[in-house]
Design an enzyme around this catalytic site. Structure first.
Site, PDB file in Angstrom:
ATOM      1  N   HIS A  14      -0.918  -7.928   3.326  1.00  0.00           N
ATOM      2  CA  HIS A  14      -0.572  -8.336   4.699  1.00  0.00           C
ATOM      3  C   HIS A  14      -1.501  -7.779   5.777  1.00  0.00           C
ATOM      4  O   HIS A  14      -1.334  -8.089   6.956  1.00  0.00           O
ATOM      5  CB  HIS A  14       0.898  -8.028   5.013  1.00  0.00           C
ATOM      6  N   CYS A  48       7.936   6.011  18.185  1.00  0.00           N
ATOM      7  CA  CYS A  48       9.345   6.246  18.462  1.00  0.00           C
ATOM      8  C   CYS A  48       9.977   6.981  17.293  1.00  0.00           C
ATOM      9  O   CYS A  48      10.101   6.443  16.207  1.00  0.00           O
ATOM     10  CB  CYS A  48      10.067   4.911  18.640  1.00  0.00           C
ATOM     11  N   ALA A  73       0.814  -1.221   0.000  1.00  0.00           N
ATOM     12  CA  ALA A  73       0.000   0.000   0.000  1.00  0.00           C
ATOM     13  C   ALA A  73       0.848   1.273   0.000  1.00  0.00           C
ATOM     14  O   ALA A  73       0.423   2.301  -0.532  1.00  0.00           O
ATOM     15  CB  ALA A  73      -0.947  -0.001   1.192  1.00  0.00           C
ATOM     16  N   GLN A  78      -7.017  -0.671   5.228  1.00  0.00           N
ATOM     17  CA  GLN A  78      -7.623  -1.259   6.433  1.00  0.00           C
ATOM     18  C   GLN A  78      -9.058  -1.708   6.180  1.00  0.00           C
ATOM     19  O   GLN A  78      -9.657  -2.370   7.028  1.00  0.00           O
ATOM     20  CB  GLN A  78      -7.604  -0.239   7.581  1.00  0.00           C
ATOM     21  N   THR A 122       9.459  -7.421 -12.737  1.00  0.00           N
ATOM     22  CA  THR A 122       8.969  -8.796 -12.795  1.00  0.00           C
ATOM     23  C   THR A 122       7.939  -9.033 -11.705  1.00  0.00           C
ATOM     24  O   THR A 122       8.164  -8.674 -10.550  1.00  0.00           O
ATOM     25  CB  THR A 122      10.153  -9.771 -12.624  1.00  0.00           C
ATOM     26  N   ASN A 129      -6.090   3.553  10.272  1.00  0.00           N
ATOM     27  CA  ASN A 129      -5.340   2.437  10.843  1.00  0.00           C
ATOM     28  C   ASN A 129      -5.130   2.537  12.352  1.00  0.00           C
ATOM     29  O   ASN A 129      -4.857   1.547  13.005  1.00  0.00           O
ATOM     30  CB  ASN A 129      -3.994   2.291  10.139  1.00  0.00           C
TER      31      ASN A 129
HETATM   32  C1  LIG Z   1      -0.377  -0.628   6.533  1.00  0.00           C
HETATM   33  C2  LIG Z   1      -0.903   0.558   5.836  1.00  0.00           C
HETATM   34  C3  LIG Z   1      -0.233   1.115   4.740  1.00  0.00           C
HETATM   35  C4  LIG Z   1       1.103   0.608   4.278  1.00  0.00           C
HETATM   36  O1  LIG Z   1       0.981  -0.647   3.682  1.00  0.00           O
HETATM   37  P1  LIG Z   1       2.301  -1.489   3.280  1.00  0.00           P
HETATM   38  O2  LIG Z   1       1.773  -2.582   2.433  1.00  0.00           O
HETATM   39  O3  LIG Z   1       2.845  -1.969   4.575  1.00  0.00           O
HETATM   40  O4  LIG Z   1       3.203  -0.583   2.570  1.00  0.00           O
HETATM   41  C5  LIG Z   1      -0.803   2.199   4.122  1.00  0.00           C
HETATM   42  N1  LIG Z   1      -1.970   2.703   4.531  1.00  0.00           N
HETATM   43  C6  LIG Z   1      -2.657   2.198   5.575  1.00  0.00           C
HETATM   44  C7  LIG Z   1      -3.943   2.801   5.977  1.00  0.00           C
HETATM   45  C8  LIG Z   1      -2.137   1.124   6.260  1.00  0.00           C
HETATM   46  O5  LIG Z   1      -2.800   0.632   7.301  1.00  0.00           O
END
Ligand SMILES: *Cc1c(COP(=O)(O)O)cnc(C)c1O
Length: 412
Positions: A206, A331, A76, A184, A245, A156
């Site tokens: 993920h 952090c 994302a 999300q 790729t 998030n």
């Molecule tokens: C986790 C998250 C991302 C980043 O996604 P990645 O695949 O880890 O780069 C972007 N936007 C939101 C709202 C997220 O929760």
């Protein structure tokens, strides 16, 4: 109550890979290893077919009318970068103004910051106490130079769900491209790019029980056809929008994760709301001076974000080591910064530091929730017993009550 610790309750940070997803992926690491771009032999065709299937599965879960509208990315963060920077570049003749929101993910905010350095103008809409934007303010912000609106579907940290359908309708009326970071939301709540008039949509595997390092950007191809300048060049994969790729096992995993989520989301959301309410009620029933961050109703099923007054945030986290959750502190290199999302809601800095984000997911159980309630209540009570401010406050309330009783007795 039998639970195995540590308990994972941080499903907004990442989710474990569903065993069914892993099973679908495995052959594509070994015997089915072909390059999906190899057009001259069966190894390539086999991988290409698997990618085609996954593209359909991703398109289906967001209601895209064609699988061709799905561009695979590394996640994302890349999808957000491609959407924001890609539109800025492709529409620079039309205008130089972007509207977004203060509680967006850093992938959107930092992309906007970079564009500001290149001369673009960005409006960062504020949010109310619940984390919602004001549609009138959005309307007022749009000018004839506005080329992009980027507002996330669900946050998030606090789980707040924005009025995406209304935002989409407004963007369409004004002829402005609408991007939503739905990372999300996809797999957790209903998403439909046609019904919501979404032109660009970011998602990642993920956060929906798929593997890390694979995601997608939905790019509307008609009514209107969205133009996008690539940020990675070379080879012309993904119709020139994202060269490189293809990560075939990852793509197969993303597709499978979408297929499962589409089938199971309704039941899963219901179960997660139940667990979340149990967690919330369990904690609120035992502790005072606890506030909930984010919208009470318009929020992600598995999200609970709470601030615990009169405890020290770091001590609370240290005490709850057997439960994996996130805090309202980030952090940075030098010190502990309060979360910019909580600050944007007007949560005071001290309270932001004592905030915990619980992210319930597919594999959490009722016993884990009950264990978490017990541990949170124990530790907050223990830490508050050490707090002179909390004790003074309690004593004050106690004295006031006693004075009221005395007064009532004297009167009667
Ligand atoms: C986790 C998250 C991302 C980043 O996604 P990645 O695949 O880890 O780069 C972007 N936007 C939101 C709202 C997220 O929760």
């Amino acid at each position: 109550m039998k639970v195995q610790t540590p308990i994972y309750m941080d499903n907004h940070a990442t989710t474990p890979v569903d065993p069914r997803v892993l099973e679908a992926m495995l052959p594509y690491f070994t015997e089915k290893f072909g390059n999906a771009a190899s057009r001259s032999h069966a190894f390539g065709w086999e991988s290409e077919a698997a990618v085609d299937t996954a593209r359909e599965q991703v398109a289906r879960i967001i209601g895209a009318s064609s699988p061709r509208e799905i561009v695979f990315t590394s996640g994302a963060t890349e999808s957000d970068n491609l959407a924001v920077k890609g539109v800025a570049e492709a529409y620079k003749e039309k205008g130089d103004h972007i509207v977004t929101c203060v509680t967006e993910h850093k992938a959107v905010l930092d992309s906007c910051k970079v564009l500001e350095k290149h001369g673009y103008r960005v409006t960062y809409l504020p949010v109310d106490r619940d984390g919602l934007i004001d549609l009138q303010r959005l309307d007022d912000a749009i000018t004839d130079k506005t080329i992009l609106i980027s507002i996330m579907q669900a946050n998030n940290e606090i789980g707040t769900i924005q009025p995406i359908k209304e935002i989409g309708r407004l963007a369409k009326e004004k002829g402005v491209v609408f991007h939503t970071d739905a990372t999300q939301a996809v797999g957790r709540i209903p998403v439909d790019v046609d019904e919501m008039d979404i032109d660009l949509l970011s998602l990642t595997a993920h956060k929906m029980y798929g593997p890390k390092g694979i995601g997608a950007l939905y790019v509307r191809s008609s009514k209107p056809r969205v133009k996008l300048a690539p940020i990675i060049d070379g080879g012309g994969h993904e119709r020139g929008m994202r060269s490189g790729t293809l990560n075939v096992p990852g793509i197969v995993g993303l597709g499978k994760a979408c297929e499962i989520a589409q089938r199971e989301t309704t039941a899963e959301a219901e179960r997660l709301v139940g667990l979340r309410e149990r967690l919330k009620d369990g904690i609120l029933g035992e502790l005072d001076e606890v506030t909930i961050n984010g919208h009470p109703k318009k929020r992600l099923p598995g999200n609970l974000n709470m601030s615990f007054a009169y405890v020290e945030g770091e001590s609370l986290l240290m005490a709850l080591k057997e439960i994996a959750v996130s805090t309202g502190s980030a952090c940075t290199s030098a010190n502990l910064e309060p979360s910019y999302v909580l600050r944007a809601l007007g949560v005071p800095e001290e309270l932001a530091h004592t905030s915990i984000r619980f992210g319930l997911g597919r594999f959490n159980t009722e016993d884990e929730v009950d264990f978490t309630i017990k541990r949170v209540v124990e530790e907050v009570r223990r830490l508050r017993a050490l707090s002179p401010v909390y004790k003074a406050k309690k004593a004050k309330i106690q004295n006031r009550r006693q004075a009221e009783i005395n007064l009532r007795e004297r009167v009667s």
